[in-house]
Write a protein that holds these residues in place. Structure first.
Motif, PDB file in Angstrom:
ATOM      1  N   ILE A   1     -40.523  42.380  14.624  1.00 32.24           N
ATOM      2  CA  ILE A   1     -39.264  41.128  14.445  1.00 32.24           C
ATOM      3  C   ILE A   1     -39.516  40.346  15.586  1.00 32.24           C
ATOM      4  O   ILE A   1     -39.539  40.708  16.606  1.00 32.24           O
ATOM      5  CB  ILE A   1     -38.038  41.927  14.498  1.00 32.24           C
ATOM      6  N   VAL A   2     -39.790  39.101  15.178  1.00 30.91           N
ATOM      7  CA  VAL A   2     -39.733  38.022  16.226  1.00 30.91           C
ATOM      8  C   VAL A   2     -38.332  37.184  16.224  1.00 30.91           C
ATOM      9  O   VAL A   2     -38.148  36.460  15.251  1.00 30.91           O
ATOM     10  CB  VAL A   2     -40.875  36.785  16.169  1.00 30.91           C
TER      11      VAL A   2
ATOM     12  N   ILE B   1     -40.087  36.595  11.210  1.00 28.77           N
ATOM     13  CA  ILE B   1     -39.305  35.829  12.380  1.00 28.77           C
ATOM     14  C   ILE B   1     -37.867  35.832  12.062  1.00 28.77           C
ATOM     15  O   ILE B   1     -37.403  35.622  10.643  1.00 28.77           O
ATOM     16  CB  ILE B   1     -39.649  34.199  11.999  1.00 28.77           C
ATOM     17  N   LEU B   2     -36.839  36.057  12.893  1.00 24.24           N
ATOM     18  CA  LEU B   2     -35.482  36.434  12.393  1.00 24.24           C
ATOM     19  C   LEU B   2     -34.804  35.269  13.121  1.00 24.24           C
ATOM     20  O   LEU B   2     -34.874  35.059  14.304  1.00 24.24           O
ATOM     21  CB  LEU B   2     -34.961  37.719  13.076  1.00 24.24           C
TER      22      LEU B   2
ATOM     23  N   ASN C   1     -38.777  23.167  20.568  1.00 22.19           N
ATOM     24  CA  ASN C   1     -39.373  24.380  21.048  1.00 22.19           C
ATOM     25  C   ASN C   1     -40.069  25.240  19.801  1.00 22.19           C
ATOM     26  O   ASN C   1     -40.115  26.352  19.857  1.00 22.19           O
ATOM     27  CB  ASN C   1     -38.429  25.129  21.627  1.00 22.19           C
ATOM     28  N   ILE C   2     -40.505  24.312  18.733  1.00 22.64           N
ATOM     29  CA  ILE C   2     -41.161  25.003  17.631  1.00 22.64           C
ATOM     30  C   ILE C   2     -42.513  25.755  18.153  1.00 22.64           C
ATOM     31  O   ILE C   2     -43.033  26.734  17.493  1.00 22.64           O
ATOM     32  CB  ILE C   2     -41.358  23.979  16.524  1.00 22.64           C
ATOM     33  N   GLU C   3     -43.096  25.022  19.077  1.00 21.83           N
ATOM     34  CA  GLU C   3     -44.423  25.523  19.623  1.00 21.83           C
ATOM     35  C   GLU C   3     -44.273  27.248  19.960  1.00 21.83           C
ATOM     36  O   GLU C   3     -45.034  28.166  20.043  1.00 21.83           O
ATOM     37  CB  GLU C   3     -45.143  24.640  20.472  1.00 21.83           C
ATOM     38  N   GLU C   4     -43.300  27.239  20.915  1.00 17.33           N
ATOM     39  CA  GLU C   4     -42.912  28.753  21.404  1.00 17.33           C
ATOM     40  C   GLU C   4     -42.993  29.640  20.072  1.00 17.33           C
ATOM     41  O   GLU C   4     -43.309  30.723  20.128  1.00 17.33           O
ATOM     42  CB  GLU C   4     -41.721  28.473  21.941  1.00 17.33           C
ATOM     43  N   VAL C   5     -42.334  29.198  19.071  1.00 15.15           N
ATOM     44  CA  VAL C   5     -42.405  30.089  17.785  1.00 15.15           C
ATOM     45  C   VAL C   5     -43.541  30.306  17.349  1.00 15.15           C
ATOM     46  O   VAL C   5     -44.246  31.587  17.195  1.00 15.15           O
ATOM     47  CB  VAL C   5     -41.404  29.500  16.759  1.00 15.15           C
TER      48      VAL C   5
END
Lengths: 365, 600
Positions: free
Chosen positions: B128-129, B101-102, B170-174
């Motif tokens: 890379i996300v 995760i970037l 928006n943590i769930e999106e991650v």
């Protein structure tokens, strides 16, 4: 015959000076009477007719708050209990305010033959700053009255390195003092002690720095030398033959007994001290002491004390350490701290102002 | 659990872009940590990390996540440091992952370390996300930052989650992105065991704990494992995974998993990070590729302030090395400082961190010498020497050429500060390479700089000249010939070896004067005057004098109380024990340290 010095501590003061951290209590007649009783008891406790007492010293506090009769009683008791030398040096410390002509006369009569007067300065601003209750005029009168009363051995205390003290004000104090018929000057550098009113930022901020202090000290040594007062110890100057015999006992590891609260002794191979507790002293049949050193006058102490004296340290007296000391001599001579004649090391004037470091360097490192 | 339900990933970012905070939120969302046990920077469990707000050590933790597709997934999250000095930690972690995760700050955009860490991840074939963080800040401009990521790095970013790790937005999106975008690990559980050691530390009860990524096969409690580089064999006592705050002994680890092994390994020397673990009875054919050895770039002498603690220092360094493979050390002796170690570090921050950890975690009082880089010296007889200790610098008459290490530096900054940056780089003997605009207001500058010009305080000065906005990264370029001299410092006429250093001729005079001044400030006046001189060869180029102390006397009567005077002298003597005695000169610890920070 063994010789001995006796120190008697009188812890009473009319007013405590702002710089003082010695044990003292406010004068009270009842307490003073009881205290004198206890002192007499203790003189009897240490009694030894085979010992020659050649110095007696009344220190304080302000011993002259006691009556001449009380002082006389002490001296008489010492004469009864010991072999008091005919030419014993008997000193009393005195506050100028307490020295009225009659008192001086009676003190002289009691056998006191040396006065150590707490003049401190001949500058009224400085006296006020120190919290002294006398003026320079009063101090001058006390000295002259003492001379009139027959005192021929008078010492005055002088304090240097006071805030804002200029070379001129120091010169003024020294000149005024030495113009009178005095024989001895004890000069102290004002040091701020922890539990005193002076230990506050306001005072600490205006204290002279080390360089200024050194300048004043060297100015003083120089002036006193020129007036015939020779330095014989870090803080002591006298005309020839008027060195304080009692104080020399301290520096030469000779026996002395201290009687009274917070008095220190070096006696029969031990150093001991009385606790600073007036009631305990008054109430105990024999003063309660704590041994502070049970083998005094070893090399370090002996050398330290000798080096504080102008006559210095004779390396023949410390043969074991001679080699290690000799190695340290050249840099000390080069820096101008000591003189060395092949067997005796003594501090120069410059060395005296640096005596802690110089002595530490010689005896420890 | 099947491999296709496992996701191994790390988070990379520039320092301060919010890596550790995002890690905290992920732990919370996956309920790995009860809210009541939650604390900020949970994975940064070293005091020094929390105080400085940075991550030094990479850490691994296993999480469970139920995705929107209704399936349970295992996440292995590896938190990594952001500072340039700790790149090796990042690269080690990357090998254990399939994705990264970037994290990019929504107002600051791409910084030097963003690029450096992203390139590391790409080199390691990681997916890379990108995630844009700190959208809650008033100055946030996620649109611009996404564009920047696409333009500068060249990966799609327009659908990157826009989050606020701090606020939990928006943590769930991650988490969903991790499931959908990061590939599951591959590996055959039936093949012979092949696991990569990516970290290790010493536990006083269990011995050495190794962190592994199992590439092939399975490892269980009771198995005999072999560490392939050293050949040492151990029996597995525990095998399992890392909870947020503790180890969970699961009994086994399989291909695709990240976890730990404890096997009563007592000797620190047996475990090497990058080594391959295999089964002693069914070994694999060949070890994994491992890591390229990280080469220390900055060296300095570390000495115990109290010489008697030399043994303690050695033990502490050994233990730290287990935890930090990039630290190197070997014994050295200094006339001034006695017995100590020459230590190699990856950079100045690394050096500071190690010193601080030694002092805190091992309760040591240290004296450190000025940092030095490795110089390459070709002698007149053709022999080549590498010098990492100025004391060993050869006689100039015997040197044919001297070379110093150069770095390629990349500096990202708002364009307003370009003038200041150029001035600084110029002053540090930098060679300008190029400059390009990332957008209207931000530029990337490239310089070639001598490493020895950046090891002291370059980063601090860069920060202060750009109001903290510039970011900086560098990589080694190799050696280049240079006019180098050895500068010696003399106290009272004698060279103090611990204070010597190697410097470019043009800088020698200014530095010499500064050092002499600093020493004068930090050496107290003492019994004898102390001449301070700086010299090149026999030539004195700077001089100061600490004047002798003038007053040190106890002129006071104590009514026969000799003990007080004696105590005073003894106390004075005791006080001097904290000083180093060099001939007749007493030098306090602070004086050695003061020359390290010449600009403050």
């Amino acid at each position: 015959m063994n010789t001995l010095g006796i120190y008697i501590h009188v812890p009473f003061c009319g007013k405590k000076c702002s710089y003082c951290d010695f044990y003292s209590v406010c004068y009270n007649k009842m307490q003073a009477d009881c205290y004198c009783e206890a002192v007499l008891r203790n003189i009897r406790h240490y009694a030894d007719k085979n010992t020659l007492v050649d110095t007696v010293y009344f220190g304080g506090g302000t011993p002259t708050l006691l009556t001449a009769e009380q002082i006389t009683a002490f001296i008489d008791e010492i004469r009864k209990c010991f072999n008091l030398s005919e030419d014993a040096e008997i000193t009393i410390e005195a506050n100028p305010n307490t020295l009225k002509p009659e008192k001086l006369y009676n003190l002289r009569k009691s056998g006191i033959n040396r006065l150590s007067i707490g003049v401190q300065s001949m500058n009224n601003d400085e006296l006020k700053f120190l919290g002294r209750t006398h003026t320079s005029e009063r101090a001058g009168k006390a000295v002259n009255d003492a001379i009139d009363a027959g005192f021929e051995n008078i010492s005055c205390d002088l304090m240097i390195a006071l805030p804002n003290q200029s070379a001129d004000s120091l010169a003024y104090s020294i000149n005024t003092l030495t113009d009178m018929q005095i024989q001895h000057i004890s000069a102290y550098i004002l040091k701020i002690e922890e539990n005193t009113p002076f230990n506050c930022k306001k005072i600490l901020d205006i204290m002279p720095d080390d360089d200024k202090t050194a300048d004043l000290y060297l100015q003083m040594t120089d002036m006193l030398n020129k007036k015939g007062f020779l330095q014989y110890e870090v803080s002591n100057f006298s005309k020839a033959g008027f060195e304080s015999r009692h104080n020399c006992r301290y520096w030469k590891c000779l026996d002395y007994i201290g009687i009274g609260t917070s008095a220190h002794s070096c006696y029969k191979g031990k150093r001991f001290a009385v606790e600073p507790d007036l009631q305990a002293f008054i109430n105990s049949p024999v003063q309660p002491v704590v041994i502070t050193d049970d083998s005094p006058c070893g090399f370090e102490e002996f050398a330290m004390l000798r080096l504080r004296l102008a006559e210095g340290l004779n390396l023949n007296d410390v043969e074991l350490h001679r080699k290690s000391i000799e190695k340290k001599i050249p840099p000390l001579i080069k820096a101008g701290y000591i003189k060395y004649n092949g067997e005796n090391i003594s501090l120069t004037e410059k060395g005296f102002v640096m005596s802690n470091s110089v002595i530490e360097y010689i005896i420890f490192s | 659990m099947a491999n296709n339900k496992i996701r191994n990933f790390c988070i990379v970012a520039h320092i301060d872009h919010g890596k550790s905070t995002l890690a905290d939120r992920i732990l919370e969302k996956t309920e790995t940590v009860a809210v009541r046990d939650m604390e900020d920077q949970l994975l940064d469990n070293m005091d020094i990390e929390r105080e400085r707000g940075i991550t030094i050590k990479a850490r691994a933790v296993r999480l469970k996540y139920t995705a929107k597709d209704g399936e349970d997934y295992i996440f292995n999250l590896i938190d990594t440091p952001g500072h340039v000095d700790f790149n090796y930690e990042v690269s080690r972690s990357l090998v254990a992952c399939e994705g990264a995760i970037l994290v990019v700050d929504a107002s600051q955009g791409i910084e030097a370390q963003t690029l450096a860490n992203t390139y590391l991840a790409i080199e390691n074939d990681l997916e890379i996300v990108p995630v844009v963080n700190k959208i809650d800040l008033p100055s946030a401009d996620p649109e611009r930052v996404c564009n920047e990521v696409e333009n500068v790095i060249g990966i799609p970013a327009m659908d990157a989650p826009r989050i606020s790790a701090k606020m939990g937005t928006n943590i769930e999106e991650v988490l969903e992105k991790i499931v959908t975008d990061i590939p599951a690990p591959v590996g055959d559980t039936d093949k012979p065991l092949k696991a990569l050691i990516f970290d290790s530390y010493y536990d006083s009860y269990k011995g050495v704990i190794i962190y592994v990524r199992v590439k092939e096969g399975t490892v269980k409690v009771g198995d005999n494992i072999r560490l392939m580089a050293t050949g040492a064999v151990f029996t597995v006592v525990e095998a399992g995974f890392m909870n947020a705050t503790s180890l969970v002994n699961n009994g086994s680890l399989e291909a695709g998993e990240v976890g730990y092994i404890s096997a009563s390994i007592k000797s620190i020397g047996d475990t090497q990070v990058g080594d391959t673990v295999t089964n002693n009875d069914f070994p694999c054919d060949e070890p994994l590729e491992g890591y390229r050895k990280v080469n220390p770039m900055v060296f300095s002498g570390i000495y115990p302030a109290d010489g008697a603690k030399y043994g303690d220092l050695r033990e502490a360094l050994e233990k730290l090395q287990l935890n930090d493979a990039s630290l190197s050390f070997e014994p050295e002796t200094s006339v001034a400082l006695g017995f100590g170690f020459r230590c190699g570090f990856l950079g100045l921050l690394h050096m500071e961190i190690i010193q601080e950890r030694l002092e805190r975690e091992y309760n040591l009082d240290l004296i450190t010498t000025a940092p030095s880089v490795i110089y390459k010296v070709t002698m007149t007889n053709g022999e080549v020497q590498y010098i990492d200790n100025p004391t060993n610098y050869p006689d100039p008459a015997l040197i044919q050429t001297a070379e110093e290490p150069m770095v390629k530096a990349s500096i990202l900054s708002p364009s307003d500060y370009v003038g200041n940056i150029m001035e600084l780089c110029q002053d540090r003997r930098g060679i300008f390479k190029d400059m390009k605009y990332l957008d209207d207001t931000r530029v990337e500058l490239h310089y070639e700089l001598p490493l020895n010009e950046i090891v002291y305080d370059f980063f601090d000065v860069l920060k202060s000249r750009t109001k903290g906005y510039a970011s900086f990264d560098y990589e080694m370029l190799g050696y280049t010939p240079s006019k180098l001299v050895k500068l010696d410092i003399l106290l009272n006429g004698d060279i103090v070896d611990a204070l010597s250093f190697i410097i470019h001729t043009d800088k020698a005079y200014a530095r010499a004067r500064k050092i002499a001044e600093k020493l004068k400030e930090n050496i107290p006046r003492q019994l004898f005057e102390v001449p301070i001189q700086a010299a090149i060869g026999g030539k004195i180029i700077a001089r100061e004098t600490v004047k002798a102390m003038r007053k040190d006397v106890l002129a006071k009567c104590y009514g026969g109380d000799i003990t007080r005077k004696k105590k005073l002298l003894e106390k004075q003597k005791e006080g001097k024990k904290r000083m180093r005695q060099l001939g007749t000169v007493e030098v306090p610890q602070e004086a050695f340290m003061s020359v390290l920070k010449l600009d403050s």
